[in-house]
Design an enzyme around this catalytic site. Structure first.
Site, short mmCIF file in Angstrom:
data_model
loop_
_atom_site.label_atom_id
_atom_site.label_comp_id
_atom_site.label_asym_id
_atom_site.label_seq_id
_atom_site.Cartn_x
_atom_site.Cartn_y
_atom_site.Cartn_z
N LYS A 104 0.87 -1.18 0.00
CA LYS A 104 0.00 0.00 0.00
C LYS A 104 0.89 1.21 0.00
O LYS A 104 2.04 1.16 0.44
CB LYS A 104 -0.89 0.03 1.25
N1 GLU Z 1 -7.33 -0.40 -3.63
C1 GLU Z 1 -7.94 -1.67 -3.83
C2 GLU Z 1 -7.90 -2.50 -2.56
O1 GLU Z 1 -7.69 -1.97 -1.50
C3 GLU Z 1 -7.34 -2.41 -5.03
C4 GLU Z 1 -5.88 -2.69 -4.90
C5 GLU Z 1 -5.26 -3.26 -6.16
O2 GLU Z 1 -5.98 -3.53 -7.10
O3 GLU Z 1 -4.05 -3.42 -6.19
O4 GLU Z 1 -8.14 -3.67 -2.56
#
Ligand code: GLU
Length: 414
Positions: A104
């Site tokens: 993240k």
């Molecule tokens: N932001 C989304 C999540 O928290 C998607 C993350 C992604 O596709 O890498 O799952």
């Protein structure tokens, strides 16, 4: 009370370790993020001043594949929150059985106070600062809170310019014109719908006519309200940062969406009456969906819920202290690491297409997404049943088993 997001994740990892009796070495490995980069993001603002924002990119674990996770822009973002969200991605990708680790990132900034040009400069400079971590076999960013396809396009373009060649598999959630996948934008919401259908079927609750409340009317909540209504549910209340609206007969999701596009909030919608968000939580309903930021379901909110099922569309909406209250009150909780895995699953499909250089048709993406989410739901339900625990504890236990198997297979270097 556990309010630090990283402590909350540790508590859930520790609980899963106890439940599964996992090797203590594996447990220790997962209690520490593999790498964490904190960067300064200096940006020239439109008025000529230089503002210095703080950004992060965290890889929690990369045993099952390259680090995968979104990038968020938020004024209250902290390092601990990014670590917690990265760990959630590790467990989410394991539950969804897709070959990624967990990451993240984000920048502590308020995008509502940035011009479009400033937003682009923040994105490009942040990308440059975290560049050593990125790449289609290392770390693949995607949209998250306050970021979208446009931000992903800038990110991908910055990578292409600095590396001297296009790298379409380096980012997911791209615009369709740049190789994005059709179902990506609505994938989280449609994955949530699959979980709603599956949980209602498992509990023998009919979907048509059932009442739903949705907290958050953004990318996920807005689409979801429409999908729930299309499935025959009555969406009786919706809230956003401005307040909440209520209509016992069901809100018209399309009219509400038009109202939000025109005014920026659900407040003032003529198809419903205004209520306080705190009163919304206590409404009698079959389904409640937190689709906003983390920490919405406190112990106190949990004590007031009058719902049969809660499906967590947001990441980390429930504080650990609220879990036992929900269990006591018999609310079946479909946890975030399962419920919102539709987004990262669509990302996996997009990544695969970008690397193949071959676009799948929309129906193929939608069908594979549904079947992948159904499989994940069935596996979590079975695990929770075998262990006689909640779906959240079952989901973490299932993910931990899969992670342990991968960690043991790889061994430890050197
Ligand atoms: N932001 C989304 C999540 O928290 C998607 C993350 C992604 O596709 O890498 O799952």
């Amino acid at each position: 009370m556990v309010s630090d997001p990283w402590d909350a994740v540790l508590e859930r990892i520790d609980d899963a370790a106890k439940l599964t009796g996992v090797d203590p070495d594996v447990h220790r490995l997962l209690r520490t993020p593999r790498r964490m980069l904190e960067v300064a993001v200096p940006v020239r603002m439109d008025d000529g001043r230089v503002e210095v924002f703080t950004g992060w990119r965290v890889h929690h674990d990369t045993t099952r594949g390259p680090a995968k996770g979104g990038i968020r822009f938020h004024p209250e973002l902290t390092a601990h929150e990014v670590c917690a969200l990265a760990a959630d991605m590790t467990f989410k990708t394991a539950v969804a059985k897709i070959p990624f680790g967990g990451a993240k990132g984000g920048v502590r900034c308020d995008p509502r106070r940035l011009s479009l040009a400033e937003l682009e400069r923040v994105t490009r400079r942040y990308t440059l600062e975290i560049l050593p971590l990125l790449g289609p076999d290392k770390d693949i960013p995607a949209p998250d809170v306050n970021t979208d396809g446009r931000v992903m396009a800038w990110l991908m373009d910055t990578l292409a310019i600095t590396q001297g060649h296009d790298i379409p598999g380096s980012v997911t959630g791209k615009p369709l014109s740049l190789g994005g996948t059709p179902a990506h934008a609505g994938a989280t919401a449609s994955g949530v719908l699959t979980c709603v259908r599956a949980s209602f079927a498992a509990l023998d609750v009919p979907l048509p006519g059932s009442r739903a409340i949705v907290q958050g009317f953004g990318k996920v909540g807005g689409t979801l309200a429409f999908l729930l209504a299309s499935a025959g549910m009555r969406v009786i209340a919706v809230s956003d940062v401005g307040g909440a609206v209520y209509n016992a007969g069901g809100l018209d999701a399309i009219d509400l969406s038009d109202h939000v596009s025109a005014t920026g909030s659900v407040v003032g919608f003529v198809g419903g009456e205004r209520i306080d968000e705190s009163d919304m939580w206590g409404l009698e309903c079959e389904l409640v969906v937190p689709a906003a930021l983390s920490g919405a379901i406190t112990e106190e909110v949990a004590g007031r819920l009058n719902a049969k099922v809660m499906v967590e569309a947001a990441n980390g909406p429930t504080l650990p202290d609220a879990d036992p209250v929900l269990e006591r009150r018999g609310v079946v909780v479909v946890p975030d690491i399962l419920a919102n895995a539709g987004g990262v699953t669509a990302s996996y499909f997009e990544w695969a297409q970008s690397r193949q250089g071959y676009a799948w048709d929309e129906e193929t993406v939608a069908t594979r997404l549904r079947s992948s989410m159904d499989d994940a739901f069935t596996a979590v339900w079975a695990k929770a049943d075998t262990l006689s625990v909640s779906l959240r504890r079952g989901a973490f236990a299932l993910a931990l088993d899969r992670l342990a198997e991968a960690i043991e297979a790889r061994g430890l270097f050197p």
